[in-house]
Motif scaffolding. Sequence first.
Motif, mmCIF file in Angstrom:
data_model
loop_
_atom_site.group_PDB
_atom_site.id
_atom_site.type_symbol
_atom_site.label_atom_id
_atom_site.label_comp_id
_atom_site.label_asym_id
_atom_site.label_seq_id
_atom_site.Cartn_x
_atom_site.Cartn_y
_atom_site.Cartn_z
ATOM 1 N N LEU A 5 0.837 -1.196 0.000
ATOM 2 C CA LEU A 5 0.000 0.000 0.000
ATOM 3 C C LEU A 5 0.876 1.251 0.000
ATOM 4 O O LEU A 5 1.932 1.280 0.621
ATOM 5 C CB LEU A 5 -0.898 0.012 1.242
ATOM 6 N N HIS A 6 0.416 2.259 -0.709
ATOM 7 C CA HIS A 6 1.128 3.539 -0.723
ATOM 8 C C HIS A 6 0.692 4.397 0.456
ATOM 9 O O HIS A 6 -0.470 4.384 0.826
ATOM 10 C CB HIS A 6 0.835 4.284 -2.029
ATOM 11 N N ARG A 7 1.612 5.153 1.003
ATOM 12 C CA ARG A 7 1.235 6.138 2.019
ATOM 13 C C ARG A 7 0.664 7.370 1.313
ATOM 14 O O ARG A 7 1.024 7.668 0.178
ATOM 15 C CB ARG A 7 2.445 6.494 2.884
ATOM 16 N N VAL A 8 -0.235 8.058 2.010
ATOM 17 C CA VAL A 8 -0.999 9.142 1.370
ATOM 18 C C VAL A 8 -0.780 10.471 2.100
ATOM 19 O O VAL A 8 -0.960 10.552 3.323
ATOM 20 C CB VAL A 8 -2.507 8.794 1.348
ATOM 21 N N ALA A 9 -0.396 11.479 1.333
ATOM 22 C CA ALA A 9 -0.147 12.805 1.902
ATOM 23 C C ALA A 9 -1.289 13.756 1.565
ATOM 24 O O ALA A 9 -1.900 13.659 0.499
ATOM 25 C CB ALA A 9 1.157 13.370 1.340
ATOM 26 N N ILE A 10 -1.553 14.664 2.487
ATOM 27 C CA ILE A 10 -2.481 15.777 2.226
ATOM 28 C C ILE A 10 -1.618 16.967 1.836
ATOM 29 O O ILE A 10 -0.812 17.444 2.633
ATOM 30 C CB ILE A 10 -3.305 16.120 3.479
ATOM 31 N N THR A 11 -1.790 17.437 0.595
ATOM 32 C CA THR A 11 -0.908 18.513 0.121
ATOM 33 C C THR A 11 -1.656 19.789 -0.280
ATOM 34 O O THR A 11 -1.030 20.756 -0.703
ATOM 35 C CB THR A 11 -0.058 18.041 -1.077
ATOM 36 N N GLY A 12 -2.963 19.768 -0.154
ATOM 37 C CA GLY A 12 -3.711 20.984 -0.477
ATOM 38 C C GLY A 12 -5.007 21.021 0.301
ATOM 39 O O GLY A 12 -5.616 19.979 0.555
ATOM 40 N N MET A 13 -5.419 22.230 0.694
ATOM 41 C CA MET A 13 -6.688 22.375 1.411
ATOM 42 C C MET A 13 -7.427 23.599 0.904
ATOM 43 O O MET A 13 -6.823 24.642 0.660
ATOM 44 C CB MET A 13 -6.446 22.566 2.917
ATOM 45 N N GLY A 14 -8.735 23.455 0.781
ATOM 46 C CA GLY A 14 -9.589 24.587 0.443
ATOM 47 C C GLY A 14 -10.856 24.503 1.269
ATOM 48 O O GLY A 14 -11.272 23.404 1.649
ATOM 49 N N CYS A 15 -11.444 25.630 1.549
ATOM 50 C CA CYS A 15 -12.606 25.604 2.441
ATOM 51 C C CYS A 15 -13.465 26.849 2.258
ATOM 52 O O CYS A 15 -12.953 27.943 1.990
ATOM 53 C CB CYS A 15 -12.115 25.528 3.888
ATOM 54 N N ILE A 16 -14.766 26.654 2.387
ATOM 55 C CA ILE A 16 -15.683 27.786 2.529
ATOM 56 C C ILE A 16 -16.730 27.357 3.541
ATOM 57 O O ILE A 16 -17.245 26.240 3.477
ATOM 58 C CB ILE A 16 -16.293 28.213 1.175
ATOM 59 N N SER A 17 -16.993 28.210 4.513
ATOM 60 C CA SER A 17 -17.921 27.833 5.577
ATOM 61 C C SER A 17 -18.528 29.096 6.172
ATOM 62 O O SER A 17 -18.223 30.210 5.724
ATOM 63 C CB SER A 17 -17.173 27.067 6.673
ATOM 64 N N GLY A 18 -19.326 28.905 7.177
ATOM 65 C CA GLY A 18 -19.894 30.048 7.891
ATOM 66 C C GLY A 18 -18.830 30.864 8.606
ATOM 67 O O GLY A 18 -19.122 31.935 9.144
ATOM 68 N N ASP A 90 -3.395 25.533 -3.754
ATOM 69 C CA ASP A 90 -2.592 25.376 -2.538
ATOM 70 C C ASP A 90 -1.585 24.234 -2.690
ATOM 71 O O ASP A 90 -0.448 24.323 -2.218
ATOM 72 C CB ASP A 90 -3.545 25.110 -1.361
ATOM 73 N N SER A 91 -1.995 23.171 -3.361
ATOM 74 C CA SER A 91 -1.122 21.995 -3.515
ATOM 75 C C SER A 91 -0.016 22.235 -4.532
ATOM 76 O O SER A 91 0.994 21.532 -4.529
ATOM 77 C CB SER A 91 -1.935 20.786 -3.967
ATOM 78 N N ALA A 92 -0.234 23.183 -5.443
ATOM 79 C CA ALA A 92 0.681 23.438 -6.557
ATOM 80 C C ALA A 92 0.906 22.182 -7.396
ATOM 81 O O ALA A 92 1.943 22.017 -8.050
ATOM 82 C CB ALA A 92 2.020 23.999 -6.060
ATOM 83 N N VAL A 234 -12.313 20.882 0.743
ATOM 84 C CA VAL A 234 -11.752 20.024 -0.303
ATOM 85 C C VAL A 234 -10.243 19.904 -0.091
ATOM 86 O O VAL A 234 -9.577 20.882 0.276
ATOM 87 C CB VAL A 234 -12.074 20.570 -1.716
ATOM 88 N N PHE A 235 -9.736 18.704 -0.326
ATOM 89 C CA PHE A 235 -8.321 18.390 -0.089
ATOM 90 C C PHE A 235 -7.699 17.780 -1.331
ATOM 91 O O PHE A 235 -8.375 17.104 -2.093
ATOM 92 C CB PHE A 235 -8.190 17.383 1.066
ATOM 93 N N VAL A 236 -6.406 18.008 -1.485
ATOM 94 C CA VAL A 236 -5.653 17.279 -2.503
ATOM 95 C C VAL A 236 -4.852 16.197 -1.781
ATOM 96 O O VAL A 236 -4.118 16.491 -0.830
ATOM 97 C CB VAL A 236 -4.713 18.219 -3.290
ATOM 98 N N LEU A 237 -5.057 14.972 -2.218
ATOM 99 C CA LEU A 237 -4.306 13.833 -1.683
ATOM 100 C C LEU A 237 -3.405 13.294 -2.788
ATOM 101 O O LEU A 237 -3.774 13.297 -3.962
ATOM 102 C CB LEU A 237 -5.242 12.701 -1.235
ATOM 103 N N GLU A 238 -2.247 12.812 -2.401
ATOM 104 C CA GLU A 238 -1.372 12.157 -3.376
ATOM 105 C C GLU A 238 -0.457 11.187 -2.632
ATOM 106 O O GLU A 238 -0.402 11.196 -1.396
ATOM 107 C CB GLU A 238 -0.561 13.189 -4.166
#
Lengths: 407, 86
Positions: A5-18, A90-92, A234-238
């Motif tokens: 199994l590959h390990r998974v990184a979070i490399t980008g985040m976006g958000c809109i909320s109250g 954000d993740s570029a 929303v997140f970018v995973l890779e």
Amino acid sequence: MSPALHRVAITGMGCISGLGHDADSHWQACRDGRSGVETIRQVDPARLNIKVCAEVKDFDPASHFPERQLNLLDRVSQFAVYAARQALADSALELDSELMRRTAVVLGTGAGGMNTLDNQFWRLYGEGNRRVMPLTVPRLMVSAAASHVTMDAKIMGPAFMISSACSSANHAIGEAFWMIRTGRARAAVTGGTEACLTYGTIRGWEALRVMTPDVCRPFSHKRRGMLLGEGAGVFVLERLEDARARGAKIYAELAGMGMSSDAGDIVFPSEEGAAAAITGALEDAGLAPEEIDYINAHGTGTAANDVTETRAIRRALGAAADKVPVSSTKGVHGHALGGAGALELVAAVRAITDQVIPPTANYLEPDPDCDLDYVPNQARPAAVRTVLSNSFAFGGLNAVLAVRAVD
Amino acid sequence: MTDIEDKIMEIVARETRRERASLSLDTELSEVESLDLVQIIFAIEDEFDVYVPQEDESFKLDNLRDVVEGVKLLIAEKQDQSAESA
């Protein structure tokens, strides 16, 4: 033999909320316990019993989408596309012709295009008009947000949406995580989105008698219920190895996921089911209960959830439960339903990167049945390396994510 | 230019985001994207309070002239019906 199994990184985040229109402002308000709950603007409050919610405020879609694209976007899709753009920037991540075909889009939503449904059905049933707008179906279909993210970002890999009520985002993020882990996708844009603050939907929630008329106080004595929110995370995973190879900024590693179903009640949660999902996430990530530094709870602020979740955490973590800080950020961003897990993962990840635990806002005094450390009202600086983020949905569909720091 | 023609040109220009001057009765509907076309039909139905039939062989639309003639026909049918029922 199954492949490694590959390990998974979070490399980008976006958000809109109250709480704001980007991940930073969302996080800062969570950390500061600054509430986004106000009198509702989208619906005339005079027509409602519950008049407050954590609504996305001052969002002008026309300044983000050309008219032709906007015609096709329900508010739930606007939020998803807007947050996905942020996460990708954000993740570029460079989506070349190879990677764009191997990148997945997996989003969660509980309700889909409720604004379109409500407005168009009002024409029929309220106004007695015999026709609805021609774009009604493509706007309200539950999968629309995922389609629009693919079109907006030119992503051509596997794309779909997952719906499991209040666990939708966690299930979606968990599925994207597994796709990268097993090599079914090389990268993913994933998260959750919800925008169902319509007259009809709020009336439905009012009828369930689970909402407070004023302040949401998770785990606190004198709590009176939940409040609705909306938004998208929303997140970018890779693959971790890919992120390292390209020198990406790595927020954290998505390390595990646990799922279960209560097979019990359609609204009342089960301690056993929730505990099974927490245990599943620990086992999947290879973490012992003592290693957990923080739990971002589902913590809706209802009488039933908060007691059941407390017991579930005790059941899953055993003696370690007494030492783990647990907080719910729903007091400030409300319950964003299918988007909730994504809004909360932003807070969970930032707790690791910023080494501070966001508080449970609006906490008054302890409830004897909720006897964990809820980090009341004040953020707490702490060495945070591993975090769990809980989502427990109506209908007993549970999904827990495990995140850990990357050295 | 009749009133009906004028209103139809206005609708088509709006829904296709084109200059009104670039449209004529000879403008082919094949130039119009399918989603724009359903919006045009919707707007025409709203404007003239008519129902534009689907899959009707006698209602063949190739260009804007066909649309204008078709709408005139629909309006005439509607007036006949209301005269009968009166």
